[in-house]
Design a protein around this motif. Structure first.
Motif, PDB file in Angstrom:
ATOM      1  N   ALA A   1      12.269   1.164  -3.714  1.00 55.55           N
ATOM      2  CA  ALA A   1      11.438   1.837  -4.720  1.00 55.55           C
ATOM      3  C   ALA A   1      10.429   2.757  -4.049  1.00 55.55           C
ATOM      4  O   ALA A   1      10.221   3.894  -4.492  1.00 55.55           O
ATOM      5  CB  ALA A   1      10.729   0.805  -5.590  1.00 55.55           C
ATOM      6  N   ALA A   2       9.803   2.292  -2.974  1.00 55.22           N
ATOM      7  CA  ALA A   2       8.827   3.111  -2.250  1.00 55.22           C
ATOM      8  C   ALA A   2       9.485   4.373  -1.700  1.00 55.22           C
ATOM      9  O   ALA A   2       8.929   5.474  -1.799  1.00 55.22           O
ATOM     10  CB  ALA A   2       8.200   2.306  -1.122  1.00 55.22           C
ATOM     11  N   ALA A   3      10.680   4.232  -1.150  1.00 56.07           N
ATOM     12  CA  ALA A   3      11.390   5.402  -0.610  1.00 56.07           C
ATOM     13  C   ALA A   3      11.737   6.387  -1.712  1.00 56.07           C
ATOM     14  O   ALA A   3      11.580   7.605  -1.543  1.00 56.07           O
ATOM     15  CB  ALA A   3      12.653   4.955   0.114  1.00 56.07           C
TER      16      ALA A   3
ATOM     17  N   ALA B   1      13.369  -5.986  -0.160  1.00 58.94           N
ATOM     18  CA  ALA B   1      14.245  -4.810  -0.104  1.00 58.94           C
ATOM     19  C   ALA B   1      14.101  -3.906  -1.326  1.00 58.94           C
ATOM     20  O   ALA B   1      14.090  -2.678  -1.196  1.00 58.94           O
ATOM     21  CB  ALA B   1      15.694  -5.254   0.059  1.00 58.94           C
ATOM     22  N   LEU B   2      13.986  -4.487  -2.521  1.00 62.53           N
ATOM     23  CA  LEU B   2      13.876  -3.668  -3.732  1.00 62.53           C
ATOM     24  C   LEU B   2      12.591  -2.844  -3.711  1.00 62.53           C
ATOM     25  O   LEU B   2      12.597  -1.673  -4.067  1.00 62.53           O
ATOM     26  CB  LEU B   2      13.931  -4.547  -4.984  1.00 62.53           C
ATOM     27  CG  LEU B   2      13.869  -3.813  -6.314  1.00 62.53           C
ATOM     28  CD1 LEU B   2      15.023  -2.818  -6.455  1.00 62.53           C
ATOM     29  CD2 LEU B   2      13.894  -4.797  -7.473  1.00 62.53           C
ATOM     30  N   GLN B   3      11.514  -3.440  -3.257  1.00 60.31           N
ATOM     31  CA  GLN B   3      10.254  -2.703  -3.180  1.00 60.31           C
ATOM     32  C   GLN B   3      10.311  -1.613  -2.115  1.00 60.31           C
ATOM     33  O   GLN B   3       9.762  -0.530  -2.312  1.00 60.31           O
ATOM     34  CB  GLN B   3       9.094  -3.657  -2.923  1.00 60.31           C
ATOM     35  CG  GLN B   3       8.756  -4.495  -4.152  1.00 60.31           C
ATOM     36  CD  GLN B   3       7.675  -5.488  -3.878  1.00 60.31           C
ATOM     37  OE1 GLN B   3       7.826  -6.346  -3.016  1.00 60.31           O
ATOM     38  NE2 GLN B   3       6.575  -5.386  -4.589  1.00 60.31           N
ATOM     39  N   ARG B   4      10.976  -1.880  -0.998  1.00 56.08           N
ATOM     40  CA  ARG B   4      11.148  -0.843   0.028  1.00 56.08           C
ATOM     41  C   ARG B   4      11.941   0.326  -0.529  1.00 56.08           C
ATOM     42  O   ARG B   4      11.615   1.489  -0.302  1.00 56.08           O
ATOM     43  CB  ARG B   4      11.847  -1.413   1.260  1.00 56.08           C
ATOM     44  CG  ARG B   4      10.950  -2.192   2.174  1.00 56.08           C
ATOM     45  CD  ARG B   4      11.599  -2.455   3.525  1.00 56.08           C
ATOM     46  NE  ARG B   4      12.864  -3.175   3.418  1.00 56.08           N
ATOM     47  CZ  ARG B   4      12.984  -4.496   3.373  1.00 56.08           C
ATOM     48  NH1 ARG B   4      11.909  -5.255   3.414  1.00 56.08           N
ATOM     49  NH2 ARG B   4      14.175  -5.070   3.308  1.00 56.08           N
TER      50      ARG B   4
ATOM     51  N   ARG C   1       2.694   3.097  -7.315  1.00 54.73           N
ATOM     52  CA  ARG C   1       1.315   3.616  -7.247  1.00 54.73           C
ATOM     53  C   ARG C   1       0.784   3.636  -5.828  1.00 54.73           C
ATOM     54  O   ARG C   1       0.080   4.557  -5.439  1.00 54.73           O
ATOM     55  CB  ARG C   1       0.396   2.797  -8.144  1.00 54.73           C
ATOM     56  CG  ARG C   1       0.575   3.119  -9.589  1.00 54.73           C
ATOM     57  CD  ARG C   1      -0.422   2.374 -10.420  1.00 54.73           C
ATOM     58  NE  ARG C   1      -0.260   2.765 -11.810  1.00 54.73           N
ATOM     59  CZ  ARG C   1      -1.236   2.791 -12.689  1.00 54.73           C
ATOM     60  NH1 ARG C   1      -2.444   2.432 -12.337  1.00 54.73           N
ATOM     61  NH2 ARG C   1      -1.001   3.169 -13.922  1.00 54.73           N
ATOM     62  N   ARG C   2       1.107   2.614  -5.069  1.00 53.45           N
ATOM     63  CA  ARG C   2       0.651   2.555  -3.673  1.00 53.45           C
ATOM     64  C   ARG C   2       1.212   3.704  -2.846  1.00 53.45           C
ATOM     65  O   ARG C   2       0.653   4.073  -1.821  1.00 53.45           O
ATOM     66  CB  ARG C   2       1.051   1.232  -3.040  1.00 53.45           C
ATOM     67  CG  ARG C   2       0.218   0.076  -3.491  1.00 53.45           C
ATOM     68  CD  ARG C   2       0.641  -1.192  -2.803  1.00 53.45           C
ATOM     69  NE  ARG C   2      -0.195  -2.287  -3.239  1.00 53.45           N
ATOM     70  CZ  ARG C   2       0.167  -3.551  -3.212  1.00 53.45           C
ATOM     71  NH1 ARG C   2       1.364  -3.889  -2.764  1.00 53.45           N
ATOM     72  NH2 ARG C   2      -0.647  -4.494  -3.620  1.00 53.45           N
ATOM     73  N   HIS C   3       2.331   4.235  -3.290  1.00 60.89           N
ATOM     74  CA  HIS C   3       2.980   5.329  -2.558  1.00 60.89           C
ATOM     75  C   HIS C   3       2.843   6.665  -3.287  1.00 60.89           C
ATOM     76  O   HIS C   3       3.609   7.593  -3.035  1.00 60.89           O
ATOM     77  CB  HIS C   3       4.445   4.978  -2.305  1.00 60.89           C
ATOM     78  CG  HIS C   3       4.595   3.814  -1.374  1.00 60.89           C
ATOM     79  ND1 HIS C   3       4.533   3.947  -0.011  1.00 60.89           N
ATOM     80  CD2 HIS C   3       4.745   2.492  -1.613  1.00 60.89           C
ATOM     81  CE1 HIS C   3       4.656   2.764   0.555  1.00 60.89           C
ATOM     82  NE2 HIS C   3       4.783   1.857  -0.394  1.00 60.89           N
ATOM     83  N   GLY C   4       1.872   6.745  -4.184  1.00 64.70           N
ATOM     84  CA  GLY C   4       1.552   8.002  -4.841  1.00 64.70           C
ATOM     85  C   GLY C   4       2.465   8.398  -5.987  1.00 64.70           C
ATOM     86  O   GLY C   4       2.481   9.559  -6.389  1.00 64.70           O
TER      87      GLY C   4
END
Length: 85
Positions: free
Chosen positions: A8-10, A3-6, A44-47
């Motif tokens: 962060a990505a958002a 959940a934390l990574q999701r 980084r994976r999400h720019g």
């Protein structure tokens, strides 16, 4: 993806830079460094990127020793701001 990574990505997709304020961070060990590195990788994976603020002195030294200080964008403390506790 946890959940934390999701989350962060958002946030990175919305604003490009994820600023993490570590003021009051109690734990400054390898687990904290691992979590921050994973957040940076997700960004980084999400720019985007991660920038750290109010990094405790102990954690800053650990991140430096691990070669992660530049990757994580550790911000130096502002003038008159005490480092660590």
């Amino acid at each position: 993806m946890p959940a934390l990574q999701r989350r962060a990505a958002a946030l990175v997709q919305d604003c490009g830079t994820l600023v993490v304020d570590l003021d009051g961070c109690g734990s400054a060990g390898l687990a904290a460094a691992d979590l921050l590195a994973r957040l940076a990788l997700t960004a980084r994976r999400h720019g985007g990127r991660v920038r750290l603020r109010s990094v405790p002195e102990e954690l800053g030294a650990l991140l430096g020793a691990l070669g992660l200080a530049d990757v994580l964008g550790v911000s130096p403390p502002g003038p008159g701001t005490p480092r660590g506790r």
